[in-house]
Design an enzyme around this catalytic site. Sequence first.
Site, mmCIF file in Angstrom:
data_model
loop_
_atom_site.group_PDB
_atom_site.id
_atom_site.type_symbol
_atom_site.label_atom_id
_atom_site.label_comp_id
_atom_site.label_asym_id
_atom_site.label_seq_id
_atom_site.Cartn_x
_atom_site.Cartn_y
_atom_site.Cartn_z
ATOM 1 C CB SER A 32 -8.203 3.435 2.642
ATOM 2 O OG SER A 32 -7.327 2.873 3.618
ATOM 3 C CE LYS A 69 -3.989 1.854 2.598
ATOM 4 N NZ LYS A 69 -4.851 1.618 3.781
ATOM 5 C CB SER A 93 -8.264 0.419 5.445
ATOM 6 O OG SER A 93 -9.019 1.594 5.355
HETATM 7 N N1 GLN Z 1 -13.083 3.837 6.308
HETATM 8 C C1 GLN Z 1 -12.398 4.134 7.535
HETATM 9 C C2 GLN Z 1 -11.956 5.573 7.546
HETATM 10 O O1 GLN Z 1 -12.085 6.205 6.536
HETATM 11 C C3 GLN Z 1 -11.243 3.217 7.728
HETATM 12 C C4 GLN Z 1 -10.003 3.644 7.045
HETATM 13 C C5 GLN Z 1 -8.823 2.793 7.363
HETATM 14 O O2 GLN Z 1 -8.969 1.726 7.960
HETATM 15 N N2 GLN Z 1 -7.674 3.278 7.001
HETATM 16 O O3 GLN Z 1 -11.477 6.068 8.531
#
Ligand code: GLN
Length: 478
Positions: free
Chosen positions: A153, A78, A177
């Site tokens: 994400s 990532k 994410s």
């Molecule tokens: N969707 C969640 C957020 O936007 C989780 C994001 C993540 O785990 N990085 O905070």
Amino acid sequence: MALYTLGAGHVAAGIKSREFSAEEYVCQLLERIEKVEPKVNAFVTVSKEALERARAIDKMIRDGEQTGPLAGVAVSIKDNICTKGIRTTCASKMLELYVPPYDATVVKRLQDAGAIVIGKANLDEFAMGSTTEFSRHGTTRNPWDISRVPGGSSGGSAASVAALECTISLGSDTGGSVRCPASFCSAVGLKPTYGLISRYGLVSYANSLEQIGPVGRTVSDVVSALNAIAGTDENDHTTAGGKPAYSLQERKGLRVGLVKEFIEGADLAVAKVINKAVDTLAGQGCRCEEASLASVQYALPSYYTIATAEASSNLARYDNVRYGFDLSPEGYEWNSYFAKARSNFGEEVKRRIIVGSYVLSSGYYGKYYLKAQQVRSLLKRELKALFKKYDVLIGPTMPILPFKIGEKVDNPLKMYLVDIDTVVANLAGMPAMSVPAGFADGLPVGLQIMADEFQEQTMLVAAHLFEQAAKMQRSPEL
Ligand code: GLN
């Protein structure tokens, strides 16, 4: 043979026994990437050095040198995890020129185990989002239906694995994410106990919640990655757990709690697949019953309060001086310079900075931030009590099926709601993973399995048991 379809164990064994070379395997992957990337867009950067590294591994093997358990295995990382000499953009304009001078601990450990970084995977800007639509590099598309989101994400991580563009990937999971895109793309994704995997070299979003986690096509591949990266790191003093080694053991009579609030909140199509998964587990001798996690109703507001508070503080460092994209500040006055520079964050990131600054501001701190921390303790207490009764808790990873690109992007609250089942594990610091559970309307559904702190082995046993019984392995047509 299509080498890019093989799992990590087969790849490493095939390369070591010289059944095929790392070079052949990486060449096939690069061709595959070229073919499917126009549709999927999982990568921000494809590594120029991957092929060279494959040749070096082949040479080591020819010379009879020792190679690690992941010899030659191609991984995507990532793009918020630092890779020495390969740009690490966080899908943000703020870091578009940032080339880290060091490797994150997880990257170093993968490479020490013989893995090859094949590229950097797309994400929502600074890992804030659930769809990979908030990226400066364009939206990643779901390999199962390219009109739909891959989740986020770590959408690039899961999509690259599902689309057979690499064998394993690393994502980061602050509120789901890793698990969300794993679920939406029919992959296996794991978020470990807080502290099990080093965050050294992970660009911080919300430090108290997030962990790096592996994504693979099978539980076995996730175990291989986990064994390479997990354990104490002197560069991250929040790490613990020594040097664990996980395996695919069998265990009879697992006690499984199906979280009823998770099922009640899910779409019918999703709930159906999960209920069938419960039957599958019961058929394998698990003792399944319904469990209740009442304080889950407070989880989302608590998560978004804490996550935005930490984000607002973490993102203060991006001032276009220490890190930046335009380093010629002449002609500006101090305040207007920073305001102008920071206006280059994307919409969602700005929203989080504003909300986070608000909940931390004097007068509101006690009302929001402190309350959120109290909810966190409450949730953890409730979960601890449940784990006295159950080895694992299960439910859907996501309450809905992968939706159309653009469907929720203009409605932040609707978007935040999809995280309801995943944020719980981050708030409690407990491990959780998503395994492919089936399809509804041709779209993937993930089964979430949670366990008590540092009980990854139990969680993996349950996941493997389910995977073996459900026999779900297939690949998207691209
Ligand atoms: N969707 C969640 C957020 O936007 C989780 C994001 C993540 O785990 N990085 O905070």
